[in-house]
Design a protein around this motif. Structure first.
Motif, PDB file in Angstrom:
ATOM      1  N   THR B  21       0.818  -1.214   0.000  1.00 37.17           N
ATOM      2  CA  THR B  21       0.000   0.000   0.000  1.00 37.17           C
ATOM      3  C   THR B  21       0.857   1.271   0.000  1.00 37.17           C
ATOM      4  OG1 THR B  21      -0.274  -0.199   2.379  1.00 37.17           O
ATOM      5  CG2 THR B  21      -2.061  -1.048   1.028  1.00 37.17           C
ATOM      6  N   ILE B  24       0.958   1.871  -3.603  1.00 36.27           N
ATOM      7  CA  ILE B  24      -0.338   2.304  -4.124  1.00 36.27           C
ATOM      8  C   ILE B  24      -0.540   3.787  -3.810  1.00 36.27           C
ATOM      9  CG2 ILE B  24      -2.840   1.891  -4.076  1.00 36.27           C
ATOM     10  CD1 ILE B  24      -2.233  -1.015  -3.296  1.00 36.27           C
ATOM     11  N   ALA B  80      -5.382   3.744   0.205  1.00 35.95           N
ATOM     12  CA  ALA B  80      -5.012   2.954  -0.975  1.00 35.95           C
ATOM     13  C   ALA B  80      -6.268   2.630  -1.787  1.00 35.95           C
ATOM     14  CB  ALA B  80      -4.300   1.672  -0.543  1.00 35.95           C
ATOM     15  N   LEU B  84      -7.382   4.210  -5.568  1.00 35.16           N
ATOM     16  CA  LEU B  84      -7.786   3.392  -6.716  1.00 35.16           C
ATOM     17  C   LEU B  84      -9.158   3.838  -7.217  1.00 35.16           C
ATOM     18  CD1 LEU B  84      -6.534  -0.013  -5.304  1.00 35.16           C
ATOM     19  CD2 LEU B  84      -5.820   0.934  -7.503  1.00 35.16           C
TER      20      LEU B  84
END
Ligand code: SF4
Lengths: 473, 198
Positions: B21, B24, B80, B84
């Motif tokens: 993460t 990310i 994270a 996304l």
């Protein structure tokens, strides 16, 4: 059928169980910090919900706090907003908070145990994956996301899917110079970063029994690096001795009742684990990581591995990428890897025992030229204790920097960061790309290895120092 | 939370394992106190490289991330998932997700789908050969479909029901408030409190 430690704690906290639904579990202690809580408080505010149990909730500032000039306004405006948001939320919702400058401030996973808030048989959560640390007391403790933080604030419960149990049995005695950190790094390399996925790990066996609470916390802390939900160690006399007399530990008759309950928590003789791993403590040596995940580790005496050594294609690619990022040549002896920085601190190894271990090695010696060493105590209490013992003087005399408590270079959210390409031996728990600063390269090590590495300017263990030539170098 | 029933979109193949993460969404992004505005931080370090798959013109507007094993390890940061989603991903496919990340994603309506690594490889090959190829993730049928691929996936019934209906966990739990109060009434006196009860 007998139950494991984790199963007993779980069963004792089931608020509601219904067919086809996850169990609703009661949470005994909720720890908060500034990074993962603002959006949760926002959610409460939007829905008009209060914090259900402010008396089971506590907040501390750690991730963004500077480790220098803490009496001055925080320089980074964004960090400042985040800390102020936590203070504002704590005041509005009536949550106890330990802010920068407060004697109880520190990394959340250091603060809970030292206040005696973390106790055997409890369920402990925090919006932070290293909540697994608290499992060292025989508590079921795990990291949660911000949505779950909001859920616990509102209801003091969590709906949770069941986990599996894995016993990690470590028999024998850790050889001289081999620490809990080496042991957990070896375990993660053995089972992999996904090896513990879906499991609660229970560490047991003679080698675990003989460890101090600090060392047990180091081990449980890194359970998450093996992908596990949590890590636990059954409470015993070492646990009780650590807790006795702490500010929030039970007293008088309550203490006796608590100990009596705590003694029932150890797993039953006939309890069955879903998986078992055995480790021989006698065979361990100091362990370091060479790659960019905590499962990419090797004994300090080994060489940087060749990607071709890995049969699994994904692991091979991961090793190739890692070596490239880390700027390492396969086949190089790890002992020849030179470092620019050394970090001693974090919720893995920022407790008093860790500082003592590092100081003992640095005492009367000098940090190698060109190496920057940062020592960051895990909490203000740890710092005060270290000062009382004169450890701060040992560090500064050796040429290390003695800083204020916080997460610091463990994740570089405050100004303590590596420059791109800089290499660091760190007592923290994550060697991810950029974790300690953009482009920074991290080798995870024990406090002992960190100190020896600082002195020699290359990855080293205290045993290497007995060589007088090496000390001169 | 938005309902998730079925989603069809183009894919981004992310051929990397152990994407943690921190990759990310790097830590310095975590200072934000909102749930939005994380899209530019998504895979920030890798996006500096023009050739990184997310930067390729043919991947713009893709909404299905097909990732390598052990996706989402490390820190528990829900940021994270938000990153996304803010970027436009509706679903992530991998052969293995880290537990906390998976829990976070499902709480936010980002459907994480577990498929065998061989199927993930086939999806990678498909979208690499033809970036316009679409992948359908059908939660009702618990099935992933793409040209030449039909693969069932497992998801807990209760989680599926919450996602299909876009239900918020807290209100569901508060329906059982009486159970919580009963449990609290029996909590032993020696269990610690952070402050005297109000
Ligand atoms: S010390 Fe590091 S691992 Fe521990 S809570 Fe702080 S940032 Fe997380």
């Amino acid at each position: 059928m007998g139950r494991t430690l984790a199963e007993k704690v779980w069963d004792d906290h089931v608020v509601r169980r219904a067919e086809g639904e996850p169990d609703l579990l009661y949470i005994d202690l909720h720890l908060l910090h500034e990074v993962t809580s603002p959006q949760a408080f926002d959610g409460l505010r939007l829905a008009g919900r209060p914090v259900r149990r402010t008396d089971l909730t506590i907040a501390t500032e750690d991730h963004n706090t500077p480790t220098l000039d803490i009496d001055k306004p925080i320089a980074d405006p964004v960090s400042k907003v985040q800390l102020e948001t936590l203070r504002k939320n704590a005041a509005e919702f009536g949550v106890r908070i330990h802010s920068l400058g407060d004697v109880e401030q520190g990394v959340v996973h250091v603060v809970g145990p030292q206040l005696g808030l973390t106790q055997p048989g409890m369920t402990v959560v925090c919006g932070d994956s290293h909540t697994s640390t608290h499992g060292a007391f025989g508590a079921l403790a795990f990291g949660i996301g911000t949505s779950q933080v909001e859920h616990v604030l509102a209801t003091q419960t969590l709906p949770l899917a069941p986990f599996r149990t894995m016993a990690i049995t470590v028999e024998g005695e850790l050889p001289e110079g081999v620490t809990a950190k080496d042991l957990i790094l070896a375990i993660i390399t053995k089972i992999g970063t996904g090896g513990g996925q879906g499991y609660v790990l229970e560490y047991r066996g003679s080698a675990i029994r003989s460890l101090s609470m600090e060392a047990r916390m180091t081990i449980c802390n890194m359970s998450i690096e093996a992908g596990a939900r949590a890590g636990m160690i059954a409470p015993d006399d070492t646990t009780f001795a650590y807790l006795k007399g702490r500010p929030h530990a039970p007293q008088g008759e309550d203490w006796d009742a608590a100990v009596e309950y705590w003694r029932t928590l150890a797993g039953d003789e006939d309890a069955v684990f879903d998986a078992e791993v055995f480790i021989d403590a006698n065979e361990l040596t100091p362990f370091v990581t060479w790659g960019t995940n905590p499962g990419q580790g090797a004994p300090l005496g080994a060489n940087v591995p060749h990607p071709e050594d890995f049969t699994d294609p994904q692991e091979r690619i991961a090793a190739e990428n890692a070596l490239k990022y880390m700027g390492l040549e396969a086949g190089t002896p790890l002992r020849e890897v030179a470092v620019d920085a050394v970090f001693v601190g974090s919720c893995t190894n920022g407790r008093i025992e860790d500082l003592r271990a590092a100081a003992a090695i640095l005492d009367g010696r000098q940090v190698a030229d060109g190496v920057r060493m940062l020592v960051v105590p895990g909490s203000v209490r740890v710092a005060l204790q270290a000062v009382e013992e004169g450890l701060d003087k040992v560090f500064t005399a050796a040429g290390a920097e003695w800083r204020h408590a916080g997460c610091s270079m463990c994740l570089g959210m405050n100004p303590d960061q590596l420059a791109p390409g800089e290499r660091c031996a760190s007592t923290s728990n994550r060697n991810f790309e950029g974790r300690q600063g953009k482009g920074g390269r991290t080798h995870l090590v024990s406090p002992q290895v960190a100190a020896a590495t600082a002195l020699l300017g290359r990855l080293a263990s205290p045993a290497d120092l007995t060589d007088p030539v090496a000390v001169e170098a | 939370m938005e309902k998730f029933t079925t989603h069809t979109g183009r894919a981004v193949p992310l051929r990397r394992s152990n994407v943690d993460t921190d990759q990310i969404i790097p830590a310095h992004w975590l200072k934000k106190v909102t749930r939005s505005g994380f899209e530019d931080g998504l895979f920030e370090a890798w996006r500096k490289d023009e050739e990184f798959v997310l930067n390729r013109p043919e991947r713009q507007g893709a909404s299905v991330l097909v990732a390598g094993p052990e996706f989402g390890t490390g820190s528990s940061r829900e940021h994270a998932v938000w990153a996304l989603q803010n970027y436009g991903f509706q679903t992530v496919i991998s052969s293995r997700f880290a537990d906390i990340f998976r829990g976070n994603s499902l709480k936010n309506g980002l459907l994480t789908v577990v498929l065998p690594q061989e199927t993930v490889e086939r999806l990678w090959e498909l979208t690499e050969a033809d970036p316009t190829a679409e992948i359908t993730v059908d939660l009702e049928a618990r099935e992933v479909r793409a040209e030449g691929v039909t693969a069932g996936f497992e998801l807990d019934d209760n989680v599926r029901w919450r996602l299909l209906n876009g239900l918020d966990d807290i209100s569901i739990t508060l329906q059982n408030e009486a159970d919580i109060a009963t449990f609290e009434a029996t909590r032993p006196a020696y269990k610690p409190r952070t402050q005297p009860a109000a």
